[in-house]
Motif scaffolding. Sequence first.
Motif, PDB file in Angstrom:
ATOM      1  N   THR A 142      -5.326  63.149   7.334  1.00  0.00           N
ATOM      2  CA  THR A 142      -5.573  62.507   8.621  1.00  0.00           C
ATOM      3  C   THR A 142      -5.233  61.024   8.560  1.00  0.00           C
ATOM      4  N   GLU A 143      -5.583  60.388   7.465  1.00  0.00           N
ATOM      5  CA  GLU A 143      -5.246  58.967   7.297  1.00  0.00           C
ATOM      6  C   GLU A 143      -3.733  58.768   7.325  1.00  0.00           C
ATOM      7  N   SER A 146      -2.393  59.029  10.816  1.00  0.00           N
ATOM      8  CA  SER A 146      -2.855  57.992  11.744  1.00  0.00           C
ATOM      9  C   SER A 146      -1.752  56.983  12.060  1.00  0.00           C
ATOM     10  N   GLY A 149      -0.364  58.231  15.439  1.00  0.00           N
ATOM     11  CA  GLY A 149      -1.202  58.385  16.624  1.00  0.00           C
ATOM     12  C   GLY A 149      -1.286  59.856  17.000  1.00  0.00           C
TER      13      GLY A 149
END
Length: 170
Positions: A142-143, A146, A149
């Motif tokens: 997920t990082e 990121s 977006g």
Amino acid sequence: MSERPEQRKDPVDAIIGQWATVRPDLDTAAMEVFGRINRLSHAIGERVGHAYAKFGISRGEFDVLATLRRSGEPFTLSPRQLSATLMLTTGGMTGRLDKLERAGLLRRSPDPHDRRGLQVTLTDEGLALVDEAVGAGLAVQTEALSALGPERAGQLAGLLRDLLAGTDRS
């Protein structure tokens, strides 16, 4: 591929540039995509592996525990089912199962429906560990996403799904 002005150069751009110099006749668009997919897979795989190492397991061992976890209650599969799902030889699977069983994360028992067969079941400790480890691995992924977006990450997921589907048909 078209380049947007705000894009930074990466190592794949350097490789594409070298090919353009020595073989300007090549269409390297596919190399741009798959070169980046390969590099991303390696980089994120290493980071996720480090996240799992904090729990005392490797990526391959996580895969065994996660496969059992995803199977639902009673979190039991045969070694053959595990091997097929993970695309491992029975020898490779046996080594992973031995280590995970010694760590108390799963247990092997006779299959009540097949006298010659075995069942592999997550222990309570294995269930708790895999639930924590999956969260840690997802946090790493997920990082990394990121940077795109949510909307662009969703678009990428859809594009990769389409690409994978097209590849699976070949």
